[in-house]
Write a protein that holds these residues in place. Structure first.
Motif, PDB file in Angstrom:
ATOM      1  N   ILE A  87     -35.747 -59.435 107.420  1.00 54.47           N
ATOM      2  CA  ILE A  87     -34.911 -58.915 106.328  1.00 54.47           C
ATOM      3  C   ILE A  87     -34.523 -60.052 105.386  1.00 54.47           C
ATOM      4  O   ILE A  87     -34.548 -59.911 104.158  1.00 54.47           O
ATOM      5  N   GLY A  88     -34.154 -61.198 105.954  1.00 56.49           N
ATOM      6  CA  GLY A  88     -33.815 -62.355 105.120  1.00 56.49           C
ATOM      7  C   GLY A  88     -34.984 -62.794 104.261  1.00 56.49           C
ATOM      8  O   GLY A  88     -34.835 -63.071 103.064  1.00 56.49           O
ATOM      9  N   ALA A  89     -36.183 -62.838 104.839  1.00 57.74           N
ATOM     10  CA  ALA A  89     -37.374 -63.273 104.101  1.00 57.74           C
ATOM     11  C   ALA A  89     -37.762 -62.261 103.026  1.00 57.74           C
ATOM     12  O   ALA A  89     -38.083 -62.629 101.887  1.00 57.74           O
ATOM     13  N   VAL A 301     -38.219 -76.126  82.935  1.00 56.26           N
ATOM     14  CA  VAL A 301     -38.730 -75.022  83.744  1.00 56.26           C
ATOM     15  C   VAL A 301     -39.084 -75.521  85.137  1.00 56.26           C
ATOM     16  O   VAL A 301     -38.755 -74.888  86.155  1.00 56.26           O
ATOM     17  N   ALA A 302     -39.753 -76.684  85.189  1.00 58.47           N
ATOM     18  CA  ALA A 302     -40.121 -77.267  86.484  1.00 58.47           C
ATOM     19  C   ALA A 302     -38.885 -77.563  87.321  1.00 58.47           C
ATOM     20  O   ALA A 302     -38.875 -77.345  88.539  1.00 58.47           O
ATOM     21  N   GLN A 303     -37.839 -78.048  86.682  1.00 61.27           N
ATOM     22  CA  GLN A 303     -36.597 -78.362  87.403  1.00 61.27           C
ATOM     23  C   GLN A 303     -35.998 -77.105  88.014  1.00 61.27           C
ATOM     24  O   GLN A 303     -35.530 -77.124  89.168  1.00 61.27           O
ATOM     25  N   ASN A 304     -36.002 -76.016  87.266  1.00 58.49           N
ATOM     26  CA  ASN A 304     -35.466 -74.754  87.795  1.00 58.49           C
ATOM     27  C   ASN A 304     -36.285 -74.265  88.984  1.00 58.49           C
ATOM     28  O   ASN A 304     -35.740 -73.731  89.962  1.00 58.49           O
ATOM     29  N   ILE A 305     -37.604 -74.441  88.893  1.00 61.06           N
ATOM     30  CA  ILE A 305     -38.481 -74.017  89.992  1.00 61.06           C
ATOM     31  C   ILE A 305     -38.198 -74.828  91.250  1.00 61.06           C
ATOM     32  O   ILE A 305     -38.056 -74.281  92.348  1.00 61.06           O
ATOM     33  N   VAL A 306     -38.110 -76.150  91.097  1.00 53.22           N
ATOM     34  CA  VAL A 306     -37.851 -77.016  92.262  1.00 53.22           C
ATOM     35  C   VAL A 306     -36.492 -76.711  92.872  1.00 53.22           C
ATOM     36  O   VAL A 306     -36.333 -76.709  94.102  1.00 53.22           O
ATOM     37  N   ALA A 307     -35.500 -76.427  92.032  1.00 49.01           N
ATOM     38  CA  ALA A 307     -34.180 -76.043  92.555  1.00 49.01           C
ATOM     39  C   ALA A 307     -34.295 -74.791  93.412  1.00 49.01           C
ATOM     40  O   ALA A 307     -33.665 -74.678  94.472  1.00 49.01           O
ATOM     41  N   GLY A 308     -35.133 -73.843  92.960  1.00 52.44           N
ATOM     42  CA  GLY A 308     -35.366 -72.634  93.747  1.00 52.44           C
ATOM     43  C   GLY A 308     -35.994 -72.933  95.091  1.00 52.44           C
ATOM     44  O   GLY A 308     -35.708 -72.267  96.093  1.00 52.44           O
ATOM     45  N   TRP A 309     -36.867 -73.941  95.141  1.00 54.58           N
ATOM     46  CA  TRP A 309     -37.479 -74.317  96.417  1.00 54.58           C
ATOM     47  C   TRP A 309     -36.422 -74.738  97.431  1.00 54.58           C
ATOM     48  O   TRP A 309     -36.491 -74.362  98.600  1.00 54.58           O
ATOM     49  N   PHE A 310     -35.448 -75.518  96.993  1.00 57.29           N
ATOM     50  CA  PHE A 310     -34.429 -76.009  97.919  1.00 57.29           C
ATOM     51  C   PHE A 310     -33.429 -74.917  98.316  1.00 57.29           C
ATOM     52  O   PHE A 310     -32.808 -75.002  99.373  1.00 57.29           O
ATOM     53  N   ILE A 311     -33.322 -73.897  97.481  1.00 55.67           N
ATOM     54  CA  ILE A 311     -32.407 -72.798  97.789  1.00 55.67           C
ATOM     55  C   ILE A 311     -33.038 -71.811  98.763  1.00 55.67           C
ATOM     56  O   ILE A 311     -32.344 -71.151  99.539  1.00 55.67           O
ATOM     57  N   THR A 312     -34.357 -71.722  98.755  1.00 55.13           N
ATOM     58  CA  THR A 312     -35.062 -70.663  99.483  1.00 55.13           C
ATOM     59  C   THR A 312     -34.685 -70.585 100.958  1.00 55.13           C
ATOM     60  O   THR A 312     -34.269 -69.523 101.447  1.00 55.13           O
ATOM     61  N   MET A 313     -34.825 -71.670 101.697  1.00 54.90           N
ATOM     62  CA  MET A 313     -34.556 -71.613 103.136  1.00 54.90           C
ATOM     63  C   MET A 313     -33.106 -71.295 103.451  1.00 54.90           C
ATOM     64  O   MET A 313     -32.832 -70.400 104.259  1.00 54.90           O
ATOM     65  N   PRO A 314     -32.113 -71.975 102.830  1.00 55.40           N
ATOM     66  CA  PRO A 314     -30.720 -71.615 103.121  1.00 55.40           C
ATOM     67  C   PRO A 314     -30.388 -70.175 102.732  1.00 55.40           C
ATOM     68  O   PRO A 314     -29.655 -69.486 103.452  1.00 55.40           O
ATOM     69  N   ALA A 315     -30.923 -69.691 101.581  1.00 55.23           N
ATOM     70  CA  ALA A 315     -30.631 -68.326 101.144  1.00 55.23           C
ATOM     71  C   ALA A 315     -31.202 -67.310 102.126  1.00 55.23           C
ATOM     72  O   ALA A 315     -30.515 -66.357 102.533  1.00 55.23           O
ATOM     73  N   ALA A 316     -32.463 -67.493 102.507  1.00 53.37           N
ATOM     74  CA  ALA A 316     -33.076 -66.572 103.461  1.00 53.37           C
ATOM     75  C   ALA A 316     -32.380 -66.650 104.816  1.00 53.37           C
ATOM     76  O   ALA A 316     -32.181 -65.619 105.488  1.00 53.37           O
ATOM     77  N   ALA A 317     -31.985 -67.858 105.231  1.00 53.32           N
ATOM     78  CA  ALA A 317     -31.278 -68.022 106.502  1.00 53.32           C
ATOM     79  C   ALA A 317     -29.930 -67.310 106.480  1.00 53.32           C
ATOM     80  O   ALA A 317     -29.533 -66.662 107.466  1.00 53.32           O
ATOM     81  N   ALA A 318     -29.214 -67.399 105.363  1.00 52.69           N
ATOM     82  CA  ALA A 318     -27.901 -66.754 105.252  1.00 52.69           C
ATOM     83  C   ALA A 318     -28.028 -65.233 105.322  1.00 52.69           C
ATOM     84  O   ALA A 318     -27.257 -64.564 106.020  1.00 52.69           O
ATOM     85  N   VAL A 319     -29.008 -64.682 104.593  1.00 51.85           N
ATOM     86  CA  VAL A 319     -29.218 -63.227 104.633  1.00 51.85           C
ATOM     87  C   VAL A 319     -29.644 -62.792 106.036  1.00 51.85           C
ATOM     88  O   VAL A 319     -29.198 -61.754 106.535  1.00 51.85           O
ATOM     89  N   ALA A 320     -30.485 -63.584 106.684  1.00 51.92           N
ATOM     90  CA  ALA A 320     -30.926 -63.254 108.039  1.00 51.92           C
ATOM     91  C   ALA A 320     -29.754 -63.268 109.019  1.00 51.92           C
ATOM     92  O   ALA A 320     -29.639 -62.377 109.873  1.00 51.92           O
ATOM     93  N   ALA A 321     -28.894 -64.277 108.901  1.00 51.44           N
ATOM     94  CA  ALA A 321     -27.731 -64.352 109.795  1.00 51.44           C
ATOM     95  C   ALA A 321     -26.803 -63.159 109.587  1.00 51.44           C
ATOM     96  O   ALA A 321     -26.320 -62.549 110.547  1.00 51.44           O
ATOM     97  N   LEU A 322     -26.555 -62.805 108.314  1.00 59.52           N
ATOM     98  CA  LEU A 322     -25.717 -61.640 108.019  1.00 59.52           C
ATOM     99  C   LEU A 322     -26.361 -60.365 108.559  1.00 59.52           C
ATOM    100  O   LEU A 322     -25.682 -59.514 109.158  1.00 59.52           O
ATOM    101  N   SER A 323     -27.673 -60.245 108.370  1.00 62.15           N
ATOM    102  CA  SER A 323     -28.390 -59.068 108.868  1.00 62.15           C
ATOM    103  C   SER A 323     -28.305 -58.979 110.388  1.00 62.15           C
ATOM    104  O   SER A 323     -28.184 -57.886 110.955  1.00 62.15           O
TER     105      SER A 323
END
Length: 332
Positions: A87-89, A301-323
């Protein structure tokens, strides 16, 4: 209940694979479409077929996912944990697709697994997380950026006396091969990640023995689902990769795809590491594009993309933990 739980988890894993397909289809073909080497529908059909073929070319990455990252408990508890991870992923895949952000489906899945495991107080093999996830996540885009730059420099030197128009036509044709190679590498990497999760579910449900390999039916359904998702296309992300980072020409598109595909094969067959096709192709596009001039790359644009890379794992982990906590209330 255990049988129903297994069916639900396998269904969620296949839905994740479908979202992975349309989310990541841009990785293989966005550059070819943007340079007009391939028409969109031909590119999608080719990518879908090569994704399907690539899924059958190995299983080292799947074994890393199923055995080297977390210790999933058996029974209902393990099923809840896997479902929450998926669900997080899935949630992060859909959010990043809607935003047109080329984030990593791979790291969304890995983050979901770690987040759900932590929420369920299961063992996380941090050494495996560091060596098989974090280090490749950091190193692969750096390698893609540098190699993309060097490959493009080599192309410019080798074809410095070639007729420009003839060279452009030649590289437009060559992009068909490089895009196919990239799509094959994507199937090799990403289909295996879902295979690993499905095998975990089968082991938890005591249907398969640990270390028993990947059943043929698992390979087939994961490969077909990824292929169908790829053919559906992810146009929002294609625009970002194909045009927003830099206006690519055929030689630079060829250099980026060839670089990314080469690193994918090395990671899959030498290190068995689950790496992100998104990170690789994006970095390779930046590297090959920078040979025109550094300012040709839209670094904001590249900076925004790279920022998204670093957010991906914590964001998916947080949603998974809540789920995990939500699902555990009625079924835990």
């Amino acid at each position: 209940m255990d049988t129903l739980g297994l069916i639900v988890v396998v269904g969620a894993a296949l839905f994740f694979t479908y979202t992975n397909g349309f989310h990541d289809s841009a990785n293989a073909i966005a550059t070819s479409i943007s340079t007009r080497a391939l028409t969109p529908r031909v590119a999608l059909a080719m990518a879908a077929f090569m994704n399907l073929a690539g899924a059958f070319l190995g299983q080292g990455v799947a074994e890393t996912i199923s055995e080297g990252l977390i210790d999933a408990p058996t029974g209902r508890e393990g099923m809840i944990m896997l479902f929450a991870a998926l669900i997080g992923a899935i949630t992060w895949n859909l959010v990043s697709w809607y935003l047109g952000l080329p984030a990593s489906s791979s790291h969304a899945l890995l983050g979901g697994l770690v987040g759900a495991a932590l929420a369920g107080t299961s063992t996380v093999y941090w050494e495996g997380v560091l060596t098989k996830i974090i280090l490749p996540m950091v190193l692969s885009p750096v390698i893609g950026l540098i190699l993309g730059y060097l490959v493009m420099i080599a192309i410019l030197w080798l074809f410095r006396r070639a007729n420009p128009h003839r060279a452009q036509r030649g590289f437009r044709m060559a992009q068909t091969v490089s895009a196919a190679g990239m799509a094959l590498g994507h199937g090799l990497q990403d289909a295996q990640k879902t295979m690993g999760v499905v095998v975990m579910a089968l082991v938890i449900a005591d249907v398969e023995d640990p270390g028993g390999g990947i059943p043929v039916w698992v390979k087939i359904v994961c490969a077909v689902t990824l292929s169908l998702g790829t053919y559906a296309g992810g146009w929002r992300i294609m625009r970002t990769l194909g045009r927003r980072i830099i206006e690519l020409d055929p030689p630079r598109g060829f250099a980026a795809e060839t670089t990314a595909a080469s690193v994918l094969y090395a990671a899959s067959y030498i290190f068995y590491a689950p790496i992100s096709t998104t990170h690789l192709i994006t970095a390779a596009i930046m590297g090959s594009g920078a040979t025109r001039r550094v300012s040709a790359v839209r670094w904001q644009v590249a900076q925004n993309i790279v920022a998204g890379w670093f957010i991906t794992m914590p964001a998916a982990a947080a949603v998974a933990a809540l789920s995990y906590f939500v699902v555990s209330l009625p079924f835990g």
